[in-house]
Design an enzyme around this catalytic site. Structure first.
Site, PDB file in Angstrom:
ATOM      1  CG  HIS A 410      -1.911   1.121   1.302  1.00  0.00           C
ATOM      2  ND1 HIS A 410      -3.281   0.853   0.938  1.00  0.00           N
ATOM      3  CD2 HIS A 410      -1.900   2.412   1.697  1.00  0.00           C
ATOM      4  CE1 HIS A 410      -3.678   2.414   0.851  1.00  0.00           C
ATOM      5  NE2 HIS A 410      -3.005   3.025   1.768  1.00  0.00           N
ATOM      6  CG  ASP A 476       0.783  -9.151  -2.249  1.00  0.00           C
ATOM      7  OD1 ASP A 476       0.734  -8.008  -1.817  1.00  0.00           O
ATOM      8  OD2 ASP A 476       1.466 -10.172  -2.845  1.00  0.00           O
ATOM      9  CD  GLU A 485      -0.201   2.840   5.247  1.00  0.00           C
ATOM     10  OE1 GLU A 485      -0.082   3.996   4.551  1.00  0.00           O
ATOM     11  OE2 GLU A 485      -1.077   2.643   5.797  1.00  0.00           O
TER      12      GLU A 485
END
Length: 733
Positions: A410, A476, A485
Site C-alpha cells: 500500500h 497481498d 501498508e
C-alpha cells in the site's frame, strides 16, 4: 577396507545431519542496510546527492513538496510517513529515537554492514526537519509551537507521484491552546537522542542546538499534561489511545535527556515511576509510537538508573514473558494478549502486526544485552526474524528479501512506473504523463492504477509490510492498508532488531539457538511449504448479474470501486452476482474495498437498545477490556426517497467516547451508489446524522449502512480507519 569405507560413510552422514540441523542464518547486515534504503525512498524535499534513489542517477525519486511551509516558516524536507505523502511528527520522532538507540547500542553491527555513515546522514535529515517543525521556540513553555501533522485526507485521495502533487496540504499544530504532551514528548525524545548521537560524532555545536530544543519541548510537555487532538471533524492520522498515555512519553523523553545530561536523571526516574504506576500503561503489551514505556524501561536499564530494577521486572519479567510464551495459541482477541499463529508468529495487533512484533524483537535484543535471561531473548528475536523474512516458512514480509515477497504494498508511487516523460497532467486523482495510458506497465499514475492488482512497478527494498492475520493469511491487496501498508515507524524497531541480531551473530551469540550456528547469507531453509497468497482478482463473471452465482474464496476482493471490479463499472458496495463461500462474509475493509473474510467472532449482546428505532449491529471486534466497540443503527425500513436518521455508539472498555469523528457509509444493493455522512459523538458516545434525500434508495431496493471511525482505534493502530462496524440494512418502501 570395507569397514573403513563404512566408517567414512557413517561419518559423512553424521556431518550431513549436523549441518542440516544448523539452519543458515539470515543476512542481518543486508537487512539492516536495506532498511535505510527504504527510509531514503521516503525522503521529502530537495533530495540530497547521497540519496540512493535519485532519478538523475537512474532511480525513481525526484525532489518534491518544495513549498511546504507554515505561515512562511520553511517545512521542506523530512520523511513521508507511509504509503502517502503526509509528514507526521509523532511517529517520526518515535522512529528516529529508536533508530538512534539501535545505533548507540549496536554500533559494531552498523560498522560491519558499512551503513553507519548512511544512518548518521538519515538521522540528521530527520532532526533537521524536526528543528524546522518547532516553528516557534521559546524558553517560556506557553510560547512554543510544534507541527503535529502536515496534510490530511487530501493526500489520501492523491494517487500520483509526489513531485506532481497538486492537492492542498493543511497543517495542524500543537500550541498552548491544544497542549499535547504525547506529541511534543516525542519531539523532546528525538531531539535528545539526536544530541546523544551527534555529540558522540564530534558535532558538539549541533548536539547543543538539539538539546536546547529538547529542553524547550520537554518543558512544554510538562506544562501541558494531555494528549494532542486536531480540531473536531478533522482527520487525525495518529491519535493517542489512553488519556494518561502522555506520562509514558514523558518517561521516554526524560530518559533520553538523562542519557545526555545527568542533571535530568532524577526527573527521568520520577516520570518512569509515575508511568509504571498507571495500570493501563504498566499492563499494556505493545511498543510503538503510542505505547512507549518499554523503550523508556530499556533506557533506564541500560543506564543502571535507580529505577532499573523495577524497569527490568516490568520489561523482562512481564512484557517479554508474555511475548515469548509460544504456548498461547491464536486465535485470541487482538490487543488483549500475545498469541502464536500456526506458523509461529507472535501476534498482538490486527493493524500492522509485524510492526509491534518487530518493535518487541528490538526490546528482546536489548534485553539480550542487559537482561537476566539474555539467551532466551536473543533466540526469540531470531525466531521471529526467521518468520518475517520467510527463512522459516517460505513466505517473506520484507520487500526485496527472502522467498515469496509481498507484491502489492500500500504505497502510491510504487504502483506507478519508475521512469516517465514530461509533461505530466492532472488526471483521475493523480497524473498521466506523456505516452502513459490505462493501468499497470505504461499506465497513468492515478487512482485506477493504484486500485488495479498489478504488482508494484517499483521495488521498495527494505520495507516491512503490516503482515498476516492470526491464521498466517496474507491477501497481498494494495488497498489493504491494515496488512499491506509500509511506514517509517513500521521499520524502526525491526531495524534495531536486525542490528542486534547482526551483533550477536558476530560474537557467536546465536549458536545456542535452536538450529543456530551457521552464519552468512539470506537464503535459508524452508521446512514448511510456502504460504502463497491467493490471487486477489475474482473469477470471471461468466454471464454476470445475480444469476452468475460465482463464489469468491477467502481473502479475495468481493466488492469496491475500480481495481478488480468484474463489471464495466462498479460502485462502493458488494459486487453483484458474486458471493463468499459458506462460513465467510463479504466485509468492508475500508472506504474503497470489501473482502471475503472467514466467519465473525461471537460478541456479547450490546447493552444499548437500538439507537434509531431499527436494527443495530456491532463491530466485528470482541467486547474485551482495552478494545473499542462501535455499534451502528438505522431503521430496518424507510420510505423511498426520504431522509433517514442514522446513529452510532462508540465505547472504550465499556465507557462512552465523546468528540470522536464517525463516518457513516451507505451503499445501495446494486453496488452502483454510495454516500458518506460524517458526525461527531456526544457526551454519551453517540454520533447522529441524517442520510440526505439524494442518497435514499428507490422503492423495492435496499441499502447497507456501516460506520468507520478514525478516533475510536485499537491500541497502537494507525488512526485512519481502525474499526469498522458490522453493517445493517435498510429496505426502501
Amino acid at each position: 577396507m570395507g569397514a573403513m569405507r563404512a566408517c567414512v560413510i557413517v561419518a559423512l552422514l553424521f556431518i550431513g545431519v549436523a549441518a542440516a540441523r544448523r539452519q543458515k542464518e539470515d543476512d542481518y547486515g543486508k537487512i539492516l542496510s536495506m532498511s535505510y534504503k527504504f527510509y531514503e525512498g521516503q525522503m521529502s524535499g530537495e533530495l540530497p546527492p547521497w540519496n540512493q534513489h535519485l532519478y538523475s542517477k537512474g532511480g525513481w525519486r525526484k525532489s518534491a513538496h518544495l513549498k511546504d511551509n507554515y505561515n512562511g516558516v520553511d517545512l521542506v524536507g523530512g520523511f513521508y510517513d507511509a504509503g502517502d505523502y503526509l509528514k507526521i511528527s509523532h511517529p517520526l520522532g518515535w522512529g528516529v529515537s529508536n533508530l538512534i538507540l539501535s545505533m548507540v547500542e549496536f554500533k559494531q553491527a552498523y560498522d560491519d554492514a558499512n551503513v553507519w555513515a548512511t544512518a548518521v546522514r538519515n538521522m540528521k535529515w530527520a532532526t533537521d526537519w524536526l528543528i524546522k517543525a518547532h516553528v516557534k521556540a521559546s524558553d517560556n513553555p506557553r510560547d512554543n509551537v510544534f507541527i503535529g501533522q502536515l496534510s490530511g485526507k487530501n493526500d489520501h485521495h492523491y494517487f500520483g507521484r509526489p513531485e506532481h502533487a497538486y492537492n492542498e496540504r493543511p497543517i495542524y499544530v500543537a500550541d498552548s491552546s491544544t497542549g499535547g504532551a504525547d506529541l511534543v514528548g516525542e519531539f523532546a525524545a528525538a531531539y535528545a537522542a539526536g544530541a546523544v548521537l551527534f555529540k558522540a560524532e564530534g558535532q558538539a555545536a549541533y548536539a547543543n542546538v538539539l538539546y536546547k530544543h529538547a529542553k524547550q519541548a520537554f518543558a512544554f510537555a510538562e506544562a501541558h499534561p494531555n494528549t494532542w487532538k486536531v480540531p473536531p471533524g478533522v482527520f487525525q492520522a495518529y491519535a493517542s489511545y489512553w488519556p494518561e498515555g502522555y506520562i509514558a512519553h514523558l518517561a521516554w523523553a526524560s530518559a533520553w535527556m538523562c542519557k545526555y545530561d545527568a542533571d535530568m536523571c532524577p526527573t527521568a526516574n520520577k516520570w518512569f515511576n509515575n508511568a509504571l504506576a498507571v495500570n493501563n500503561l504498566r499492563y499494556g503489551l505493545g511498543y510503538d509510537w503510542d505505547s512507549t514505556l518499554p523503550g523508556a524501561a530499556a533506557l533506564m536499564i541500560s543506564m543502571s538508573q535507580p529505577s532499573a530494577s523495577a524497569a527490568k521486572q516490568y520489561l523482562e519479567d512481564y512484557v517479554l514473558t508474555k511475548w515469548e510464551n509460544s504456548g498461547n495459541k491464536c486465535p485470541q482477541p487482538s490487543y488483549s494478549t500475545v498469541c502464536y499463529t500456526p506458523k509461529g508468529l507472535a501476534y498482538y495487533s490486527d493493524w500492522g502486526t509485524l510492526r509491534n512484533t518487530g518493535n518487541m524483537m528490538f526490546m528482546a535484543a536489548l534485553m539480550g544485552k542487559y537482561g537476566n535471561n539474555k539467551q532466551a531473548h536473543i533466540c526469540w528475536a531470531r525466531s521471529q526474524m526467521r518468520y518475517i523474512t520467510g527463512t522459516a516458512t517460505g513466505k517473506s514480509y520484507l520487500i526485496g528479501y527472502g522467498p515469496d515477497q509481498p507484491k502489492r504494498p500500500h504505497h502510491r508511487q510504487s504502483a506507478c512506473s519508475a521512469r516517465y516523460t514530461e509533461p505530466c497532467n492532472p488526471f483521475n486523482g493523480g497524473t498521466c504523463c506523456a505516452g502513459e495510458s490505462g493501468v499497470g506497465v505504461g499506465g497513468c499514475c492515478d487512482e485506477s492504477n493504484f486500485r488495479n492488482p498489478h504488482p508494484a512497478q517499483i521495488v521498495l527494498a527494505g520495507a516491512l509490510v503490516g503482515g498476516p492475520d492470526q491464521s498466517d493469511n496474507y491477501p497481498d491487496i494494495r488497498e489493504d492498508y491494515q496488512r499491506s501498508e509500509v511506514a517509517f515507524d513500521y521499520n524502526a524497531g525491526f531495524t534495531g532488531a536486525a542490528a542486534g541480531l547482526a551483533q550477536f551473530a558476530r560474537s557467536g551469540g546465536l549458536g545456542s539457538c535452536p538450529g543456530g550456528g551457521s552464519s552468512g547469507g539470506g537464503g535459508g531453509s524452508a521446512p514448511n511449504p510456502p504460504s502463497n497468497p491467493p490471487p486477489n482478482t475474482p473469477p470471471p463473471n461468466n454471464g454476470g448479474g445475480n444469476g452468475g452465482g460465482k463464489t469468491i474464496p477467502d481473502w479475495q476482493k468481493c466488492g469496491g470501486i475500480e481495481g478488480n471490479c468484474p463489471a464495466s463499472s462498479c460502485g462502493d458496495g458488494k459486487w453483484n452476482g458474486f458471493s463468499c463461500k459458506s462460513g465467510s462474509v463479504c466485509k468492508r475493509q475500508s472506504e474503497y474495498f470489501w473482502m471475503c473474510t472467514p466467519g465473525t467472532r461471537t460478541l456479547a449482546a450490546p447493552a444499548a437498545t437500538p439507537l434509531a428505532g431499527g436494527a443495530t449491529a456491532a463491530a466485528d471486534q470482541p467486547a474485551v477490556p482495552g478494545v473499542d466497540l462501535l455499534e451502528v443503527s438505522a431503521p430496518a425500513a424507510a420510505p423511498a426517497g426520504s431522509p433517514v436518521q442514522l446513529a452510532a455508539s462508540l465505547t472504550r472498555m465499556g465507557a462512552p467516547v465523546s468528540g470522536a469523528v464517525v463516518e457513516f457509509v451507505v451503499a445501495d444493493s446494486t453496488g452502483n451508489g454510495s454516500a458518506t455522512v460524517q458526525a461527531v459523538t456526544d457526551r454519551e458516545g453517540i454520533a447522529r446524522a441524517v442520510l440526505p434525500v439524494e442518497a435514499a434508495g428507490a422503492a423495492g431496493s435496499s441499502s447497507t449502512v456501516s460506520a468507520v471511525t478514525p478516533d475510536g482505534k485499537a491500541m497502537g493502530a494507525k488512526g485512519t480507519v481502525a474499526l469498522s462496524s458490522a453493517e445493517v440494512g435498510i429496505t426502501w418502501q
